[in-house]
Design a protein around this motif. Structure first.
Motif, PDB file in Angstrom:
ATOM      1  N   UNK A 145      14.054  67.267  52.849  1.00 35.35           N
ATOM      2  CA  UNK A 145      14.476  68.358  51.967  1.00 35.35           C
ATOM      3  C   UNK A 145      13.262  69.132  51.442  1.00 35.35           C
ATOM      4  N   UNK A 146      12.186  68.399  51.128  1.00 32.41           N
ATOM      5  CA  UNK A 146      10.954  69.060  50.685  1.00 32.41           C
ATOM      6  C   UNK A 146      10.282  69.778  51.845  1.00 32.41           C
ATOM      7  N   UNK A 147      10.308  69.162  53.011  1.00 32.72           N
ATOM      8  CA  UNK A 147       9.734  69.792  54.203  1.00 32.72           C
ATOM      9  C   UNK A 147      10.449  71.098  54.513  1.00 32.72           C
ATOM     10  N   UNK A 148      11.750  71.115  54.297  1.00 29.72           N
ATOM     11  CA  UNK A 148      12.546  72.307  54.593  1.00 29.72           C
ATOM     12  C   UNK A 148      12.147  73.488  53.713  1.00 29.72           C
ATOM     13  N   UNK A 149      11.565  73.198  52.530  1.00 28.79           N
ATOM     14  CA  UNK A 149      11.143  74.273  51.639  1.00 28.79           C
ATOM     15  C   UNK A 149      10.101  75.179  52.293  1.00 28.79           C
ATOM     16  N   UNK A 150       9.338  74.629  53.228  1.00 31.11           N
ATOM     17  CA  UNK A 150       8.328  75.438  53.913  1.00 31.11           C
ATOM     18  C   UNK A 150       8.951  76.522  54.779  1.00 31.11           C
ATOM     19  N   UNK A 151      10.226  76.397  55.074  1.00 26.38           N
ATOM     20  CA  UNK A 151      10.932  77.418  55.852  1.00 26.38           C
ATOM     21  C   UNK A 151      11.503  78.517  54.951  1.00 26.38           C
ATOM     22  N   UNK A 152      11.408  78.335  53.621  1.00 29.02           N
ATOM     23  CA  UNK A 152      12.004  79.278  52.691  1.00 29.02           C
ATOM     24  C   UNK A 152      11.063  80.465  52.447  1.00 29.02           C
TER      25      UNK A 152
ATOM     26  N   UNK B 132      11.642  64.256  45.755  1.00 24.97           N
ATOM     27  CA  UNK B 132      10.991  64.890  46.907  1.00 24.97           C
ATOM     28  C   UNK B 132      11.070  66.408  46.800  1.00 24.97           C
ATOM     29  N   UNK B 133      12.226  66.926  46.413  1.00 23.61           N
ATOM     30  CA  UNK B 133      12.376  68.383  46.280  1.00 23.61           C
ATOM     31  C   UNK B 133      11.464  68.914  45.175  1.00 23.61           C
ATOM     32  N   UNK B 134      11.410  68.206  44.044  1.00 22.89           N
ATOM     33  CA  UNK B 134      10.507  68.621  42.962  1.00 22.89           C
ATOM     34  C   UNK B 134       9.058  68.623  43.424  1.00 22.89           C
ATOM     35  N   UNK B 135       8.698  67.627  44.227  1.00 20.11           N
ATOM     36  CA  UNK B 135       7.331  67.558  44.738  1.00 20.11           C
ATOM     37  C   UNK B 135       7.040  68.728  45.677  1.00 20.11           C
TER      38      UNK B 135
ATOM     39  N   UNK C  12      19.092  48.496  43.995  1.00 17.16           N
ATOM     40  CA  UNK C  12      19.758  49.569  43.264  1.00 17.16           C
ATOM     41  C   UNK C  12      20.911  50.135  44.078  1.00 17.16           C
ATOM     42  N   UNK C  13      21.903  50.751  43.424  1.00 16.50           N
ATOM     43  CA  UNK C  13      23.002  51.388  44.164  1.00 16.50           C
ATOM     44  C   UNK C  13      22.466  52.451  45.122  1.00 16.50           C
ATOM     45  N   UNK C  14      23.014  52.449  46.339  1.00 19.07           N
ATOM     46  CA  UNK C  14      22.474  53.317  47.380  1.00 19.07           C
ATOM     47  C   UNK C  14      22.569  54.794  47.006  1.00 19.07           C
ATOM     48  N   UNK C  15      23.673  55.203  46.386  1.00 19.38           N
ATOM     49  CA  UNK C  15      23.823  56.611  46.010  1.00 19.38           C
ATOM     50  C   UNK C  15      22.781  57.008  44.967  1.00 19.38           C
ATOM     51  N   UNK C  16      22.556  56.128  44.005  1.00 24.23           N
ATOM     52  CA  UNK C  16      21.559  56.402  42.972  1.00 24.23           C
ATOM     53  C   UNK C  16      20.176  56.543  43.587  1.00 24.23           C
ATOM     54  N   UNK C  17      19.876  55.688  44.543  1.00 29.08           N
ATOM     55  CA  UNK C  17      18.579  55.752  45.223  1.00 29.08           C
ATOM     56  C   UNK C  17      18.441  57.061  45.980  1.00 29.08           C
ATOM     57  N   UNK C  18      19.455  57.393  46.768  1.00 29.35           N
ATOM     58  CA  UNK C  18      19.401  58.603  47.586  1.00 29.35           C
ATOM     59  C   UNK C  18      19.266  59.848  46.713  1.00 29.35           C
ATOM     60  N   UNK C  19      20.032  59.898  45.620  1.00 30.76           N
ATOM     61  CA  UNK C  19      19.975  61.056  44.733  1.00 30.76           C
ATOM     62  C   UNK C  19      18.615  61.152  44.050  1.00 30.76           C
ATOM     63  N   UNK C  20      18.135  60.038  43.497  1.00 35.41           N
ATOM     64  CA  UNK C  20      16.857  60.050  42.779  1.00 35.41           C
ATOM     65  C   UNK C  20      15.688  60.404  43.674  1.00 35.41           C
TER      66      UNK C  20
END
Length: 697
Positions: free
Chosen positions: A204-211, A160-163, A147-155
């Motif tokens: 990005x999801x791990x960073x949510x614990x700092x919020x 991960x953030x939703x999780x 798959x296109x790398x940008x699409x993979x990274x975005x998806x």
């Protein structure tokens, strides 16, 4: 049989789950709920400790439209309960290659009370599991397709953030699963860049614990780790954020190392192949051994939580009977897994199931060194929490065994009887019938009618003045309506007249009598300090120019340090109550009321309450806080803001404030130890969080 794609079959299956949902929720003539679910409902207006943010937001959104907390909860529960089986089936068609009839799959789901419980109960794990499964499927697709790398990274990043927003525990579980699947893909020869593309965005999801939204959740996790009997966990609790980042980095870099070691050491594969061959030759023996191992894990988990489990059942005999469905589900999982070892498969369903068993055993070991509880939250049931993810991945193995046994003419009749019995028991297990359970988490029609109309106060049975059996569920529901509700425990005389009764269930307001903070003259106050240091008392006398003893009474500290405050709180003479980590008022609750360091007395943030009440016609000013620094900050606010601006504060009866260390200085009167640089001083920040005005809410 219900075919995979038949609209009629899907409609019939949805109808069956609708009936099951009604049985679970209403079969006992009341609305059955759970502790976690009732707790999350209570946070609709006051907030709370969240293990996930999406579920509370969904509840609030639905309740904003309906304006009925219980109906909102039931609608969310029903919607998820109906779609959950179809989403799990869709997942396993892709992940496990499940291609059989949907009928045995749905029977397998009904057989496990853990699946029924987690799909019916409105709590963050529901949505967290679904997001995690979607993430796992997307990452498998990333490994298999270019798959296109940008699409993979975005998806991957979005998922991960939703999780992370959905559920913290689900994030931890699926982080481990994605790592494990990534290692398996590396062993197969997949490119390293895909492994990092799938795991690096989890930061990005791990960073949510700092919020701030997860601040109180992190506080609870740190408390649990700090009070563990294991030295490593104790260290992790005191160094939480740094340990979290280092652990994530270790997990990230360990995958390629593990995969490389596996590829370079053929012995590992040979050992596994020999084990597989041995198990395949003697399936009956290893099914029996697996069943005994499962029993051992269940018994150990029961031993860890026996104080809770023994109270739930009306008779010890029910403990074993009500686990019959789960026991059958476990046996079919073991038999289905062993049977699948004869098949050549390209998916990772078997490997993931084994990995989940490893996580469950690890969770059980962790439970043995954790404190029993923190408030109402238990910390010795981690294997049960992990098992609720395990059963999700067990479903296709159980479904294939059910399909095979139903197709066996010799065993069909006996198996149908056993299966129906197991499903019936599991449904009853979740519905909690009073004949078998001492289960206090439910609401009745009179509960809903009463609590929707009353303010803060006591709930009790009018004829006997005894608290209802479902007192905690009522308290949670009261908070959902924005009111502090407690069961009347008979320790208050005389009880105020009831302001509303529905049948024999009555409500009376709390007996506190608020007065204005500016209505008193402290120059002749009587100071009641409890165990507060004498130097602090001298500072108070100087601050307020106190020259004698009379009215009002000035009570300082908290219920632990000061017996007078403890008595006032227990007799409900105070509108705002302070304990170690929570401040509770008529319509609000603040968590995480103090921040401490490792040394006793090392505090750099603390909430406090300044309130004025009339007790037996005597004015009483109470300044309470989890810390002496907070008490000093409350006194300073009373003197330099409230009493100097009497017009502004003329109708205010209580103030909830927060003190923050700002200048690295400490007044000698609150210095906890030599070298203490965290403590109240005149250069620190003191802010007001909430005020209350005279007059019962």
């Amino acid at each position: 049989m219900i075919s995979k794609n038949s609209p009629m079959g899907k409609t019939l299956a949805a109808g069956v789950f609708l009936v099951v949902w009604f049985v679970i929720r209403f079969s006992s003539g009341r609305i059955t709920t759970t502790f976690d679910e009732a707790y999350y409902l209570s946070t609709l207006r006051i907030g709370g400790v969240y293990s996930g943010m999406i579920t509370p937001c969904v509840l609030r959104a639905v309740n904003a439209i309906i304006s009925n907390p219980v109906i909102s909860l039931l609608l969310v529960s029903l919607g998820l309960f109906i779609v959950y089986p179809f989403l799990l089936l869709r997942f396993h068609k892709s992940f496990s290659g499940y291609s059989s009839m949907s009928f045995p799959f749905f029977l397998a789901l009904l057989l496990s009370s853990h699946l029924l419980w987690s799909s019916n109960e409105v709590r963050p794990q529901q949505i967290g599991t679904l997001v995690g499964l979607a993430l796992l499927l997307f990452i498998l697709r990333v490994h298999e397709e270019d798959l296109p790398r940008f699409k993979v990274l975005l998806g991957v990043s979005v998922l991960w953030v939703l999780l992370g927003l959905a559920h913290i525990l689900s994030f931890a579980v699926f982080l481990a699963l994605v790592w494990f699947v990534g290692v398996l893909e590396l062993i197969r020869g997949r490119p390293l860049k895909v492994y990092f593309l799938s795991l690096v965005p989890s930061f990005f999801a791990l960073f949510l614990l700092f919020m701030p939204g997860y601040e109180t959740m992190v506080f609870s996790i740190k408390w649990m780790l700090k009070h563990s009997t294991n030295t490593l966990f104790h260290f992790l609790g005191w160094n939480f954020y740094s340990s979290l980042l280092l652990g994530w980095l270790f997990l990230l870099v360990s995958g390629p190392i593990v995969a490389s070691l596996w590829r370079r050491t053929p012995t590992f594969s040979l050992i596994l192949e020999r084990i597989r061959g041995e198990v395949v030759k003697r399936p009956g023996l290893y099914t029996l051994l697996g069943t005994l191992a499962m029993l051992a894990l269940m018994i150990l988990q029961f031993y860890l939580g026996r104080n809770v489990y023994e109270l739930v059942y009306r008779s010890p005999n029910f403990i074993a009977i009500m686990q019959a469905g789960n026991f059958l589900f476990g046996i079919l999982t073991i038999a289905g897994f062993i049977g699948s070892l004869n098949e050549k498969r390209s998916d990772f369903s078997r490997e993931v199931l084994v990995f989940m068993v490893v996580l469950m055993v690890f969770a059980l070991l962790v439970s043995t060194v954790m404190p029993a509880s923190f408030g109402s939250f238990g910390f010795r049931n981690w294997m049960i929490r992990m098992y609720q993810y395990f059963v999700v991945f067990s479903l296709p193995f159980v479904a294939r065994e059910i399909e095979a046994l139903l197709g066996n003419l010799q065993w069909r009749r006996a198996f149908v009887f056993i299966l129906v019995f197991g499903i019936t028991v599991s449904v009853l297990n979740v519905s909690r019938p009073p004949i078998a359970y001492n289960y206090p988490y439910y609401w009745t029609g009179r509960d809903l009618e009463l609590l929707s109309q009353v303010g803060p106060g006591f709930v009790y049975k009018g004829d006997t003045l005894t608290p209802p059996e479902n007192s905690l569920a009522l308290s949670f529901l009261g908070w959902a309506y924005g009111n502090r509700i407690e069961p009347y425990s008979g320790n208050l005389e005389p009880l105020p007249e009831p302001d509303l009764c529905v049948s024999d269930l009555c409500h009376s307001p709390y007996p506190y009598r608020e007065i204005s903070l500016t209505s008193v003259n402290l120059s002749r106050a009587t100071i009641v300090t409890g165990n507060i240091p004498p130097d602090l008392v001298s500072w108070i006398r100087s601050l307020f120019h106190i020259r004698g003893e009379g009215d009002p009474v000035l009570a300082l500290g908290n219920s632990t340090l000061n017996p007078l405050i403890s008595k006032l709180e227990s007799q409900y003479f105070l509108p705002v109550v302070v304990n170690y980590s929570v401040i509770t008022g008529p319509h609000f609750r603040y968590y995480f009321a103090i921040r401490e360091g490792r040394i006793k007395g090392d505090v750099d943030r603390s909430m406090f309450v300044v309130q004025a009440v009339l007790v037996n016609d005597t004015p009483v000013i109470v300044i309470s806080s989890p810390s002496l620094d907070g008490v000093a900050a409350g006194l300073w606010l009373l003197k330099n803001e409230i009493l100097r601006n009497r017009t502004k504060w003329g109708n205010v009866s209580f103030v909830v404030g927060e003190w923050d260390e700002m200048d690295g200085r400490v007044l000698p009167i609150v210095r906890a130890y030599p070298g203490d640089k965290n403590g109240f001083s005149y250069g620190d920040r003191v802010k007001i969080l909430r005020i209350g005005t005279v007059g019962k809410p």
